[in-house]
Design a protein around this motif. Structure first.
Motif, PDB file in Angstrom:
ATOM      1  N   PHE A   1      48.129  46.653  39.214  1.00 53.56           N
ATOM      2  CA  PHE A   1      48.519  45.660  38.923  1.00 53.56           C
ATOM      3  C   PHE A   1      48.828  44.796  40.251  1.00 53.56           C
ATOM      4  CE2 PHE A   1      48.924  41.329  37.991  1.00 53.56           C
ATOM      5  CZ  PHE A   1      48.089  40.646  37.382  1.00 53.56           C
ATOM      6  N   TRP A   2      49.755  44.946  40.676  1.00 51.97           N
ATOM      7  CA  TRP A   2      50.892  44.013  41.577  1.00 51.97           C
ATOM      8  C   TRP A   2      50.159  44.964  43.155  1.00 51.97           C
ATOM      9  CZ3 TRP A   2      52.884  39.733  40.129  1.00 51.97           C
ATOM     10  CH2 TRP A   2      53.342  39.900  38.593  1.00 51.97           C
ATOM     11  N   TYR A   3      49.636  46.010  43.076  1.00 56.15           N
ATOM     12  CA  TYR A   3      49.568  46.479  44.480  1.00 56.15           C
ATOM     13  C   TYR A   3      47.913  45.999  44.465  1.00 56.15           C
ATOM     14  CZ  TYR A   3      47.348  49.666  47.063  1.00 56.15           C
ATOM     15  OH  TYR A   3      46.797  50.107  48.577  1.00 56.15           O
TER      16      TYR A   3
ATOM     17  N   LEU B   1      46.356  27.208  40.396  1.00 51.67           N
ATOM     18  CA  LEU B   1      45.455  27.969  39.094  1.00 51.67           C
ATOM     19  C   LEU B   1      43.938  28.503  39.668  1.00 51.67           C
ATOM     20  CD1 LEU B   1      47.217  25.669  36.507  1.00 51.67           C
ATOM     21  CD2 LEU B   1      47.659  27.864  36.976  1.00 51.67           C
ATOM     22  N   ASN B   2      43.433  27.488  39.544  1.00 46.46           N
ATOM     23  CA  ASN B   2      42.236  27.942  39.875  1.00 46.46           C
ATOM     24  C   ASN B   2      41.515  29.115  40.433  1.00 46.46           C
ATOM     25  OD1 ASN B   2      39.466  26.712  38.151  1.00 46.46           O
ATOM     26  ND2 ASN B   2      40.181  25.218  40.100  1.00 46.46           N
ATOM     27  N   LEU B   3      42.942  29.287  41.133  1.00 48.82           N
ATOM     28  CA  LEU B   3      42.602  30.509  42.709  1.00 48.82           C
ATOM     29  C   LEU B   3      43.635  31.690  41.686  1.00 48.82           C
ATOM     30  CD1 LEU B   3      44.683  29.094  45.810  1.00 48.82           C
ATOM     31  CD2 LEU B   3      42.574  29.927  45.127  1.00 48.82           C
ATOM     32  N   ILE B   4      44.122  31.973  40.697  1.00 49.23           N
ATOM     33  CA  ILE B   4      45.373  32.850  40.444  1.00 49.23           C
ATOM     34  C   ILE B   4      44.417  33.214  39.589  1.00 49.23           C
ATOM     35  CG2 ILE B   4      47.107  33.357  38.721  1.00 49.23           C
ATOM     36  CD1 ILE B   4      48.980  30.650  40.190  1.00 49.23           C
ATOM     37  N   GLY B   5      43.689  32.585  39.126  1.00 48.15           N
ATOM     38  CA  GLY B   5      42.562  33.136  37.905  1.00 48.15           C
ATOM     39  C   GLY B   5      41.647  33.703  38.512  1.00 48.15           C
ATOM     40  N   ASP B   6      41.366  33.561  39.276  1.00 45.71           N
ATOM     41  CA  ASP B   6      40.012  34.009  40.532  1.00 45.71           C
ATOM     42  C   ASP B   6      40.559  35.190  40.699  1.00 45.71           C
ATOM     43  OD1 ASP B   6      38.039  31.935  40.163  1.00 45.71           O
ATOM     44  OD2 ASP B   6      38.707  30.903  41.908  1.00 45.71           O
ATOM     45  N   GLY B   7      42.019  35.357  41.031  1.00 47.37           N
ATOM     46  CA  GLY B   7      42.391  37.335  41.128  1.00 47.37           C
ATOM     47  C   GLY B   7      42.618  37.619  39.781  1.00 47.37           C
ATOM     48  N   ILE B   8      43.427  36.977  38.989  1.00 50.40           N
ATOM     49  CA  ILE B   8      43.506  38.237  37.955  1.00 50.40           C
ATOM     50  C   ILE B   8      42.189  37.622  37.443  1.00 50.40           C
ATOM     51  CG2 ILE B   8      44.211  37.936  35.633  1.00 50.40           C
ATOM     52  CD1 ILE B   8      46.050  35.991  36.344  1.00 50.40           C
TER      53      ILE B   8
ATOM     54  N   VAL C   1      41.222  41.849  24.409  1.00 50.72           N
ATOM     55  CA  VAL C   1      42.358  40.683  25.136  1.00 50.72           C
ATOM     56  C   VAL C   1      42.434  40.753  26.064  1.00 50.72           C
ATOM     57  CG1 VAL C   1      44.190  41.309  25.662  1.00 50.72           C
ATOM     58  CG2 VAL C   1      44.580  41.896  23.050  1.00 50.72           C
ATOM     59  N   SER C   2      42.227  41.625  27.422  1.00 45.35           N
ATOM     60  CA  SER C   2      41.556  41.441  28.932  1.00 45.35           C
ATOM     61  C   SER C   2      40.092  40.774  29.108  1.00 45.35           C
ATOM     62  CB  SER C   2      41.477  42.808  29.068  1.00 45.35           C
ATOM     63  OG  SER C   2      41.090  42.772  30.733  1.00 45.35           O
ATOM     64  N   PRO C   3      39.729  41.172  28.752  1.00 41.38           N
ATOM     65  CA  PRO C   3      38.632  39.031  29.195  1.00 41.38           C
ATOM     66  C   PRO C   3      38.769  37.945  28.794  1.00 41.38           C
ATOM     67  CG  PRO C   3      37.485  41.250  27.413  1.00 41.38           C
ATOM     68  CD  PRO C   3      38.183  41.589  27.775  1.00 41.38           C
ATOM     69  N   ILE C   4      39.506  38.302  27.511  1.00 36.17           N
ATOM     70  CA  ILE C   4      40.176  36.550  27.105  1.00 36.17           C
ATOM     71  C   ILE C   4      41.228  36.717  28.020  1.00 36.17           C
ATOM     72  CG2 ILE C   4      41.881  35.834  25.403  1.00 36.17           C
ATOM     73  CD1 ILE C   4      38.675  36.528  24.151  1.00 36.17           C
ATOM     74  N   VAL C   5      42.251  37.312  28.583  1.00 33.35           N
ATOM     75  CA  VAL C   5      42.742  37.167  29.423  1.00 33.35           C
ATOM     76  C   VAL C   5      42.541  36.338  30.606  1.00 33.35           C
ATOM     77  CG1 VAL C   5      45.157  37.742  30.806  1.00 33.35           C
ATOM     78  CG2 VAL C   5      44.993  38.635  28.451  1.00 33.35           C
ATOM     79  N   ILE C   6      41.432  37.066  31.089  1.00 34.92           N
ATOM     80  CA  ILE C   6      40.775  37.092  32.607  1.00 34.92           C
ATOM     81  C   ILE C   6      40.424  35.123  31.630  1.00 34.92           C
ATOM     82  CG2 ILE C   6      38.655  36.789  33.071  1.00 34.92           C
ATOM     83  CD1 ILE C   6      39.147  40.177  33.097  1.00 34.92           C
ATOM     84  N   GLN C   7      39.589  34.844  30.841  1.00 36.95           N
ATOM     85  CA  GLN C   7      39.340  33.354  30.568  1.00 36.95           C
ATOM     86  C   GLN C   7      40.043  32.609  30.519  1.00 36.95           C
ATOM     87  OE1 GLN C   7      35.709  32.771  30.767  1.00 36.95           O
ATOM     88  NE2 GLN C   7      36.386  30.629  30.459  1.00 36.95           N
ATOM     89  N   VAL C   8      41.299  32.662  30.040  1.00 37.57           N
ATOM     90  CA  VAL C   8      42.719  32.346  29.402  1.00 37.57           C
ATOM     91  C   VAL C   8      42.649  31.675  31.226  1.00 37.57           C
ATOM     92  CG1 VAL C   8      45.150  31.755  28.881  1.00 37.57           C
ATOM     93  CG2 VAL C   8      43.010  32.482  27.377  1.00 37.57           C
TER      94      VAL C   8
ATOM     95  N   ASP D   1      39.665  39.569  39.005  1.00 37.09           N
ATOM     96  CA  ASP D   1      39.016  40.465  40.181  1.00 37.09           C
ATOM     97  C   ASP D   1      39.554  41.578  39.857  1.00 37.09           C
ATOM     98  OD1 ASP D   1      37.152  38.496  41.267  1.00 37.09           O
ATOM     99  OD2 ASP D   1      38.540  38.134  42.854  1.00 37.09           O
ATOM    100  N   ILE D   2      41.029  41.587  39.561  1.00 43.55           N
ATOM    101  CA  ILE D   2      42.153  42.432  39.794  1.00 43.55           C
ATOM    102  C   ILE D   2      42.093  43.367  37.907  1.00 43.55           C
ATOM    103  CG2 ILE D   2      44.670  43.299  38.933  1.00 43.55           C
ATOM    104  CD1 ILE D   2      45.072  41.019  40.895  1.00 43.55           C
ATOM    105  N   LEU D   3      41.783  42.691  36.586  1.00 40.42           N
ATOM    106  CA  LEU D   3      41.376  43.168  35.522  1.00 40.42           C
ATOM    107  C   LEU D   3      40.239  43.351  35.317  1.00 40.42           C
ATOM    108  CD1 LEU D   3      43.756  41.007  33.535  1.00 40.42           C
ATOM    109  CD2 LEU D   3      44.562  43.224  34.358  1.00 40.42           C
ATOM    110  N   ASP D   4      38.912  42.500  35.890  1.00 42.70           N
ATOM    111  CA  ASP D   4      37.450  42.840  35.347  1.00 42.70           C
ATOM    112  C   ASP D   4      37.360  44.196  36.240  1.00 42.70           C
ATOM    113  OD1 ASP D   4      35.031  43.306  34.923  1.00 42.70           O
ATOM    114  OD2 ASP D   4      34.405  41.313  35.827  1.00 42.70           O
ATOM    115  N   PRO D   5      36.553  45.289  35.432  1.00 47.20           N
ATOM    116  CA  PRO D   5      36.316  46.670  36.072  1.00 47.20           C
ATOM    117  C   PRO D   5      34.981  46.160  36.876  1.00 47.20           C
ATOM    118  CG  PRO D   5      36.121  46.622  33.709  1.00 47.20           C
ATOM    119  CD  PRO D   5      36.956  45.535  34.128  1.00 47.20           C
TER     120      PRO D   5
END
Length: 291
Positions: free
Chosen positions: A19-21, A274-281, A207-214, A283-287
């Motif tokens: 994730f951090w990488y 917050l929108n930039l952070i959401g978009d980044g998360i 949980v993963s897609p829910i976290v992305i949406q949150v 991109d990272i979590l969505d396979p």
């Protein structure tokens, strides 16, 4: 030998902290995190940064322009705008996170139960969600807030209600796919109760897609809270909430430009970060993401 050791030292860093990488490879997300961190730190350190009371009236200093004493000027009753923005940051960010987390939690439970059980429960649940989604989010939130009464708590409830269907549909869709997986069918074969299957096998995989949406919704929730405050359906004076401050300040825009400008700028920076952070998360979590 040295090359082999170096390769072994580099690979675990990517594997142990993927994730951090990946996060370090996304400069826009890092910029959003930096801006948000500054905003949060300033709000937490508000008592150390400013000595003014956010709600104390001082008519003698009303409509003072930006200066060394009042960095963002004062409002129509002499309150320091910079101080009110700092304390309003705590309120706005906290409310935005609380609304989205509550909506996400409720929506996840309803969606997983509906998707797993199916039948009439699923049909009734989805028709209710379709009814809510049939109306524009802002219009429905305004209707609920007006019906419940114009205050901050009711505004939070109204926004949470209109946000829940998004999570219900997302969790249901994931549950319908997981229900056909072998590990779920095996659990059914062994006679495990449905509620335990949902809690132990369905929800953790949703949980993963829910976290992305949150993460994507927090900025939108803050904007909705500010909008309801601007319309007089959210926070009421003298609460230092950004939307309520802009609601009063825009009337004085031509003569006292600093009054609505600085709260609006704070809202813009926080929601943008917050929108930039959401978009980044995402991109990272969505396979399925191409990045």
């Amino acid at each position: 030998m040295m090359e082999l050791q170096t390769a072994e030292a580099v690979l675990p860093a990517k594997e142990i902290h993927p994730f951090w990488y990946k996060l370090k490879k996304n400069p826009m997300t890092l910029a959003g995190l930096a801006v948000l961190a500054v905003i949060v730190l300033l709000s937490l350190a508000a008592p150390l940064i400013t000595s003014f009371d956010p709600n104390k009236i001082n008519v003698v200093e009303r409509f003072q322009g930006p200066s060394a004493k009042h960095w963002f000027g004062t409002d129509e009753v002499g309150r320091d705008i910079f101080t009110r923005i700092l304390y309003g940051t705590r309120l706005s960010l906290g409310i935005g996170v609380a609304i989205v987390v509550a909506a996400g939690a409720i929506g996840t439970v309803l969606g997983t139960v509906s998707g797993y059980l199916g039948g009439k429960i699923d049909q009734i649940m989805m028709r209710i969600m379709d009814m809510i989604l049939a109306f524009p989010t802002l219009i429905l939130a305004m209707a609920f807030a007006a019906a419940l009464g114009p205050n901050l708590q009711n505004a939070m409830i109204a926004i949470a209600v209109v946000k829940i269907p998004v999570y219900v549909r997302l969790a249901r869709g994931e549950t319908l796919a997981l229900r056909e997986k072998l590990f779920v069918k095996a659990a059914v074969t062994f006679g495990i109760k449905p509620w335990r299957i949902i809690a132990r096998h369905i929800v953790p995989n949703v949980v993963s897609p829910i976290v992305i949406q949150v993460t994507l919704d927090i900025g939108d929730a803050i904007l909705l809270v500010a909008t309801l405050g601007f319309l007089g359906l959210g926070a009421q004076p003298p609460t230092p909430e950004w939307g309520a401050m802009i609601s009063v300040g825009w009337k004085y825009l031509l003569d006292y430009w600093w009054y609505p400008t600085f709260p609006g700028l704070a809202l813009f920076l926080a929601s943008g970060a917050l929108n930039l952070i959401g978009d980044g998360i995402r991109d990272i979590l969505d396979p399925k993401s191409g990045r």
